[in-house]
Design an enzyme around this catalytic site. Structure first.
Site, PDB file in Angstrom:
ATOM      1  N   GLU A  79      10.327   0.643  10.606  1.00  0.00           N
ATOM      2  CA  GLU A  79      11.279   1.756  10.496  1.00  0.00           C
ATOM      3  C   GLU A  79      10.457   3.011  10.763  1.00  0.00           C
ATOM      4  O   GLU A  79       9.604   3.373   9.952  1.00  0.00           O
ATOM      5  CB  GLU A  79      11.881   1.832   9.086  1.00  0.00           C
ATOM      6  CG  GLU A  79      12.679   0.616   8.669  1.00  0.00           C
ATOM      7  CD  GLU A  79      14.008   0.488   9.380  1.00  0.00           C
ATOM      8  OE1 GLU A  79      14.363   1.373  10.185  1.00  0.00           O
ATOM      9  OE2 GLU A  79      14.680  -0.523   9.151  1.00  0.00           O
ATOM     10  N   LYS A  99       0.858  -1.186   0.000  1.00  0.00           N
ATOM     11  CA  LYS A  99       0.000   0.000   0.000  1.00  0.00           C
ATOM     12  C   LYS A  99       0.893   1.235   0.000  1.00  0.00           C
ATOM     13  O   LYS A  99       1.680   1.457   0.913  1.00  0.00           O
ATOM     14  CB  LYS A  99      -0.922   0.045   1.218  1.00  0.00           C
ATOM     15  CG  LYS A  99      -1.996   1.116   1.017  1.00  0.00           C
ATOM     16  CD  LYS A  99      -2.735   1.485   2.279  1.00  0.00           C
ATOM     17  CE  LYS A  99      -2.018   2.505   3.105  1.00  0.00           C
ATOM     18  NZ  LYS A  99      -1.842   3.817   2.461  1.00  0.00           N
ATOM     19  N   CYS A 101      13.219  11.163   7.909  1.00  0.00           N
ATOM     20  CA  CYS A 101      13.140  10.528   9.230  1.00  0.00           C
ATOM     21  C   CYS A 101      14.388  10.785  10.066  1.00  0.00           C
ATOM     22  O   CYS A 101      14.330  10.947  11.270  1.00  0.00           O
ATOM     23  CB  CYS A 101      12.945   9.027   9.063  1.00  0.00           C
ATOM     24  SG  CYS A 101      14.167   8.259   7.977  1.00  0.00           S
ATOM     25  N   GLU A 161       8.665  14.905  16.844  1.00  0.00           N
ATOM     26  CA  GLU A 161       9.106  14.966  15.451  1.00  0.00           C
ATOM     27  C   GLU A 161       8.247  15.988  14.708  1.00  0.00           C
ATOM     28  O   GLU A 161       7.028  15.845  14.642  1.00  0.00           O
ATOM     29  CB  GLU A 161       8.967  13.585  14.802  1.00  0.00           C
ATOM     30  CG  GLU A 161       9.554  13.544  13.411  1.00  0.00           C
ATOM     31  CD  GLU A 161       9.410  12.169  12.751  1.00  0.00           C
ATOM     32  OE1 GLU A 161       8.331  11.567  12.863  1.00  0.00           O
ATOM     33  OE2 GLU A 161      10.385  11.721  12.110  1.00  0.00           O
ATOM     34  N   THR A 172       5.924   6.782  14.148  1.00  0.00           N
ATOM     35  CA  THR A 172       5.880   5.942  15.343  1.00  0.00           C
ATOM     36  C   THR A 172       4.422   5.717  15.764  1.00  0.00           C
ATOM     37  O   THR A 172       4.050   4.623  16.199  1.00  0.00           O
ATOM     38  CB  THR A 172       6.705   6.600  16.459  1.00  0.00           C
ATOM     39  OG1 THR A 172       8.043   6.722  15.977  1.00  0.00           O
ATOM     40  CG2 THR A 172       6.707   5.783  17.737  1.00  0.00           C
ATOM     41  N   GLY A 223       3.081   3.043  13.601  1.00  0.00           N
ATOM     42  CA  GLY A 223       3.740   1.787  13.961  1.00  0.00           C
ATOM     43  C   GLY A 223       3.061   1.159  15.162  1.00  0.00           C
ATOM     44  O   GLY A 223       2.806  -0.054  15.207  1.00  0.00           O
TER      45      GLY A 223
HETATM   46  P1  NAD Z   1       2.363   7.729   8.459  1.00  0.00           P
HETATM   47  O1  NAD Z   1       2.653   6.823   9.585  1.00  0.00           O
HETATM   48  O2  NAD Z   1       1.322   8.752   8.630  1.00  0.00           O
HETATM   49  O3  NAD Z   1       1.937   6.889   7.159  1.00  0.00           O
HETATM   50  C1  NAD Z   1       2.765   5.879   6.626  1.00  0.00           C
HETATM   51  C2  NAD Z   1       1.898   4.870   5.914  1.00  0.00           C
HETATM   52  O4  NAD Z   1       1.068   4.230   6.867  1.00  0.00           O
HETATM   53  C3  NAD Z   1       0.961   5.461   4.869  1.00  0.00           C
HETATM   54  O5  NAD Z   1       0.896   4.598   3.763  1.00  0.00           O
HETATM   55  C4  NAD Z   1      -0.371   5.505   5.605  1.00  0.00           C
HETATM   56  O6  NAD Z   1      -1.485   5.459   4.750  1.00  0.00           O
HETATM   57  C5  NAD Z   1      -0.277   4.258   6.449  1.00  0.00           C
HETATM   58  N1  NAD Z   1      -1.138   4.259   7.645  1.00  0.00           N
HETATM   59  C6  NAD Z   1      -1.563   5.317   8.374  1.00  0.00           C
HETATM   60  N2  NAD Z   1      -2.333   4.899   9.413  1.00  0.00           N
HETATM   61  C7  NAD Z   1      -2.378   3.545   9.327  1.00  0.00           C
HETATM   62  C8  NAD Z   1      -2.995   2.532  10.116  1.00  0.00           C
HETATM   63  N3  NAD Z   1      -3.739   2.830  11.188  1.00  0.00           N
HETATM   64  N4  NAD Z   1      -2.809   1.244   9.773  1.00  0.00           N
HETATM   65  C9  NAD Z   1      -2.040   0.914   8.713  1.00  0.00           C
HETATM   66  N5  NAD Z   1      -1.447   1.835   7.907  1.00  0.00           N
HETATM   67  C10 NAD Z   1      -1.607   3.137   8.209  1.00  0.00           C
HETATM   68  O7  NAD Z   1       3.753   8.377   8.050  1.00  0.00           O
HETATM   69  P2  NAD Z   1       4.043   9.396   6.875  1.00  0.00           P
HETATM   70  O8  NAD Z   1       3.490  10.728   7.244  1.00  0.00           O
HETATM   71  O9  NAD Z   1       3.640   8.786   5.574  1.00  0.00           O
HETATM   72  O10 NAD Z   1       5.630   9.432   6.872  1.00  0.00           O
HETATM   73  C11 NAD Z   1       6.351  10.224   7.733  1.00  0.00           C
HETATM   74  C12 NAD Z   1       6.831   9.416   8.915  1.00  0.00           C
HETATM   75  O11 NAD Z   1       7.580   8.291   8.456  1.00  0.00           O
HETATM   76  C13 NAD Z   1       7.774  10.191   9.817  1.00  0.00           C
HETATM   77  O12 NAD Z   1       7.490   9.880  11.147  1.00  0.00           O
HETATM   78  C14 NAD Z   1       9.135   9.671   9.411  1.00  0.00           C
HETATM   79  O13 NAD Z   1      10.115   9.830  10.403  1.00  0.00           O
HETATM   80  C15 NAD Z   1       8.833   8.243   9.124  1.00  0.00           C
HETATM   81  N6  NAD Z   1       9.846   7.659   8.242  1.00  0.00           N
HETATM   82  C16 NAD Z   1      10.731   6.754   8.774  1.00  0.00           C
HETATM   83  C17 NAD Z   1      11.738   6.223   7.987  1.00  0.00           C
HETATM   84  C18 NAD Z   1      12.729   5.220   8.539  1.00  0.00           C
HETATM   85  O14 NAD Z   1      13.365   4.514   7.731  1.00  0.00           O
HETATM   86  N7  NAD Z   1      12.907   5.113   9.846  1.00  0.00           N
HETATM   87  C19 NAD Z   1      11.852   6.625   6.656  1.00  0.00           C
HETATM   88  C20 NAD Z   1      10.931   7.549   6.161  1.00  0.00           C
HETATM   89  C21 NAD Z   1       9.929   8.052   6.961  1.00  0.00           C
END
Ligand code: NAD
Length: 483
Positions: free
Chosen positions: A247, A171, A281, A381, A226, A229
């Protein structure tokens, strides 16, 4: 005309089963750029069924047979590099000038196309037995990725998962679904059998959550916040205890000691926090500078931040595009307002140059100094071009400040004293530590990932395949071999 995106299920490009779509707007022009399918529960089930049906024959192929379509995909991704870069610029404002993602993805597709030879152990330690362990794919694996570098996350997870013999349902993020759509068009032309790679679009609380709860998905690899996650971990616990690999977010510190090369430290820490408009991130969003060099460091840091070229992410001269969407923009602005009201020192590098106008969601880099360590600005963050620069007097003090966070993704330190570098590097609670360098500096063959709330997995060319393999012990009674 807006792009009419589709999803990939069983090698067919399809709309949502109920025809539902969501609108995607350019964060630079505000124009509608795409209508994107919102996957339904039926679509999630259809994709999982397709992956499940493809699994027996896909997992029975040799590693070289599974590798062939991956290599083809690597070639096509390189061929389509400019289109992929433009689609990210269009959907989430990533400057095309900083697009390294296609070569990263091609390396990962090519590497795992050759690397899928998992090994177990053998043992003669039990009399009358030749025992062995083998490593086997899970079956159906879900992959959920964020928007800040979609092709990077797609490739670093999909390549090892399918090379290991799994079939996947991916997804993409609702903020940047167009690279996934282009990949969906390329995948069937690479001779992947139907159902091996399925790609859905939609929001997290709908299709994302359905994947996380799905009873026929046995492993889920996630990169994102997080907060999400945590929700996925709960969904796994409440459904079938699928294996989850995370991650997650960061609040990465950079420590600048008095003997550092101040110019280099200022240039690199400024680049780290403002690269991709602060939407990284591992960005060093907290910088701790020794009090004796604060003024010189601040002057240099400000100079670099003021030289950012803000504007149209499609312009090759631009290195700082808009925030990904209105939600991100408003969240970053809220933190900036909070910081200004808190009464610390504020340097708004855009003051006077009102480029932040019109429809573009541009935000100039903002520097806060002398912010209390308890402030949300130093703890949460922000995911925008906002840095906190605080000072320290002693080594112990700065280690305590650096570690006083629930995150632990990437820490950096600048010093010419090698023993101090190792001493401090050992004490930092972080999955990655840069010494005389900072993020995004790293390498593709060492474990990438975080301590504490920054994640549970480690990904790399050498580490990622582990996540997509189960282990089985075979006890093989062989009395004739002797005791
Ligand atoms: P997000 O957690 O909002 O969304 C990430 C993905 O999860 C999207 O596809 C979203 O649709 C999905 N999602 C959201 N809620 C969900 C749920 N309840 N169940 C299942 N899936 C769900 O994050 P974002 O705004 O897309 O990305 C930014 C975040 O990602 C920041 O916190 C950043 O630090 C982190 N990030 C981490 C890394 C790493 O390698 N550690 C790399 C890039 C980004």
């Amino acid at each position: 005309m807006p792009i009419e995106a589709q999803m990939l299920i069983n090698n067919n490009l399809v709309p949502a089963s109920d025809g539902g779509t969501f609108d995607l707007y350019s964060p630079h022009t505000g124009e509608l750029v795409a209508k994107v399918p919102e996957a339904t529960a039926e679509d999630v089930d259809t994709a999982v069924s397709a992956a499940s049906a493809a699994f027996p024959s896909w997992s029975s192929l040799s590693p070289a047979q599974r590798g062939a379509p991956l290599k083809k995909l690597a070639d096509l991704v390189l061929e389509k590099k400019d289109s992929l870069a433009s689609l990210d610029a269009l959907s989430m404002g990533r400057p095309t000038s900083s697009y390294f993602d296609a070569s990263y993805a091609a390396t990962h597709f090519n590497y795992f196309a050759e690397a899928a030879y998992p090994q177990g152990h053998t043992s003669l330690n039990t009399p009358g037995f030749l025992n062995m362990s083998v490593r086997q794919p899970f079956g159906v694996v879900a992959i959920i990725i964020p928007w800040n570098a979609p092709l990077v996350f797609f490739s670093k997870k999909v390549a090892p998962a399918v090379a290991a013999g799994n079939c996947v349902v991916v997804k993409g993020s609702e903020k940047a679904p167009l690279t996934c759509y282009l990949l969906s068009q390329l995948i069937p032309t690479c001779n992947f059998p139907p159902g091996v790679i399925n790609v859905l679009s939609g929001h997290g609380h709908t299709s994302g959550s359905l994947l996380a709860h799905h009873m026929r998905i046995r492993a889920l690899s996630f990169t994102g916040s997080t907060r999400t996650g945590r929700a996925i971990q709960i969904a796994s616990a409440n459904s079938n205890l699928k294996k989850v690999v995370f991650e997650l977010g960061g609040k990465s510190p950079a420590l600048v000691f008095p003997d550092a090369d101040i110019e280099q430290a200022a240039r690199e820490t400024e680049n780290s926090i403002n690269w991709n408009s602060g939407q990284t991130c591992m960005a060093n969003s907290r910088v701790y500078v020794h009090e004796s060099i604060k003024e010189e460091f601040m002057e240099k840091f400000k100079g670099f931040a003021r030289r950012r070229r803000l504007g149209d992410p499609m312009d090759p001269e631009v290195n700082h595009g808009p925030q990904a969407d209105r939600l991100q923009f408003d969240a970053v602005k809220r933190y900036i307002k909070m910081g200004k009201e808190a009464g610390g020192e504020v340097i708004d590098t855009g003051a006077g140059a009102e480029a932040e106008g019109g429809k573009s969601l541009l935000i100039h880099p903002v520097i806060f100094a002398n912010i209390p360590e308890t402030s949300p600005l130093t703890k949460e963050e922000i995911f925008g071009p906002v840095v906190v620069i605080n000072t320290f007097a002693t080594e112990d003090e700065v280690i305590t400040k650096a570690n006083d966070t629930e995150f632990g993704l990437y820490a950096a330190l600048y010093t010419k004293d090698v023993e101090r570098a190792i001493r401090v590097g050992k004490k930092l609670e972080s999955g990655m530590v840069g010494i005389n360098c900072t993020s995004p500096t790293g390498c593709w063959d060492l474990p990438f990932g975080g301590w504490k709330g920054s994640g549970t997995g480690r990904e790399s060319l050498l580490d990622s395949m582990e996540h997509y393999l189960e282990v089985k012990s075979l006890y093989f009674r062989t009395p004739g071999i002797g005791g």
